[in-house]
Design a protein around this motif. Sequence first.
Motif, PDB file in Angstrom:
ATOM      1  N   PRO A  22      15.978 -14.973 -19.873  1.00  0.00           N
ATOM      2  CA  PRO A  22      15.088 -15.205 -18.725  1.00  0.00           C
ATOM      3  C   PRO A  22      14.043 -14.091 -18.638  1.00  0.00           C
ATOM      4  O   PRO A  22      14.288 -12.962 -19.048  1.00  0.00           O
ATOM      5  N   HIS A  23      12.880 -14.454 -18.125  1.00  0.00           N
ATOM      6  CA  HIS A  23      11.809 -13.460 -18.022  1.00  0.00           C
ATOM      7  C   HIS A  23      12.176 -12.364 -17.026  1.00  0.00           C
ATOM      8  O   HIS A  23      11.773 -11.211 -17.183  1.00  0.00           O
ATOM      9  N   GLU A  24      12.903 -12.702 -16.009  1.00  0.00           N
ATOM     10  CA  GLU A  24      13.281 -11.723 -14.994  1.00  0.00           C
ATOM     11  C   GLU A  24      14.796 -11.713 -14.834  1.00  0.00           C
ATOM     12  O   GLU A  24      15.433 -12.755 -14.718  1.00  0.00           O
ATOM     13  N   ILE A  25      15.351 -10.529 -14.845  1.00  0.00           N
ATOM     14  CA  ILE A  25      16.798 -10.386 -14.623  1.00  0.00           C
ATOM     15  C   ILE A  25      17.045 -10.355 -13.123  1.00  0.00           C
ATOM     16  O   ILE A  25      16.424  -9.560 -12.407  1.00  0.00           O
ATOM     17  N   PRO A  26      17.904 -11.214 -12.617  1.00  0.00           N
ATOM     18  CA  PRO A  26      18.142 -11.219 -11.161  1.00  0.00           C
ATOM     19  C   PRO A  26      18.755  -9.904 -10.695  1.00  0.00           C
ATOM     20  O   PRO A  26      19.677  -9.373 -11.310  1.00  0.00           O
ATOM     21  N   ARG A  27      18.221  -9.362  -9.620  1.00  0.00           N
ATOM     22  CA  ARG A  27      18.720  -8.121  -9.021  1.00  0.00           C
ATOM     23  C   ARG A  27      19.101  -8.417  -7.565  1.00  0.00           C
ATOM     24  O   ARG A  27      18.450  -7.981  -6.630  1.00  0.00           O
ATOM     25  N   GLU A  28      20.175  -9.159  -7.411  1.00  0.00           N
ATOM     26  CA  GLU A  28      20.521  -9.642  -6.081  1.00  0.00           C
ATOM     27  C   GLU A  28      21.614  -8.821  -5.407  1.00  0.00           C
ATOM     28  O   GLU A  28      22.180  -9.240  -4.409  1.00  0.00           O
TER      29      GLU A  28
END
Length: 207
Positions: A22-28
């Motif tokens: 994915p282009h962005e790694i989730p930082r939740e």
Amino acid sequence: MSARETILARIRDAQTLAPPAPHEIPREYRTGRTLPDDQRIDLLVDRLVDYKAHVHRCAGEDLPDTLAQVLDGIGALRVGVPAGLDDSWLTGFTGDVAVDSADVPAPQLADLDAVVTASTVTCAETGTIFLDGSPDQGRRALTLVPDVHVCVVTVGTVEVGVPEAIARLVPQRPTTMISGPSATSDIELERVEGVHGPRNLHVVIVS
């Protein structure tokens, strides 16, 4: 084909078959937590003591006297410091102060009775101190070879949790994370201290 070439070829094949990242790694994960100073420091002290670290607390103007008392209490005669450490911190210490440099072979650091450094940031929730190789913290060997590490932590550098602490680090700098004195256990759960770093950690918390 050599073993190296075979391994690299298999890695390339695996990357070809793998789905695109994915282009962005989730930082939740949870961020932005805060606590009043007294609660944050009490939490940190609880974790440090649980890790068998020695904790000392003082006001800023009392830091030289506190460091002198800590070093005298362990019988230190020769103390190592990084080149960028504030000279005023050890004005109360009457022993020999050795300023470290890259020219000093790492094995010679074992001759020091203790090392005194500052710190970059500390996580209260886990009792973890972060060093990033800044001039007042020095190279990794300086804090891993001597048997005693005296680390100064200021209240303003203490964060509640890991995400908050990590956010204050510079990713390009080498990071050493310290959670109590060095200790490990063998297969029979026999605790062994000093294998990977200092056997004794003294944390001076400055308010």
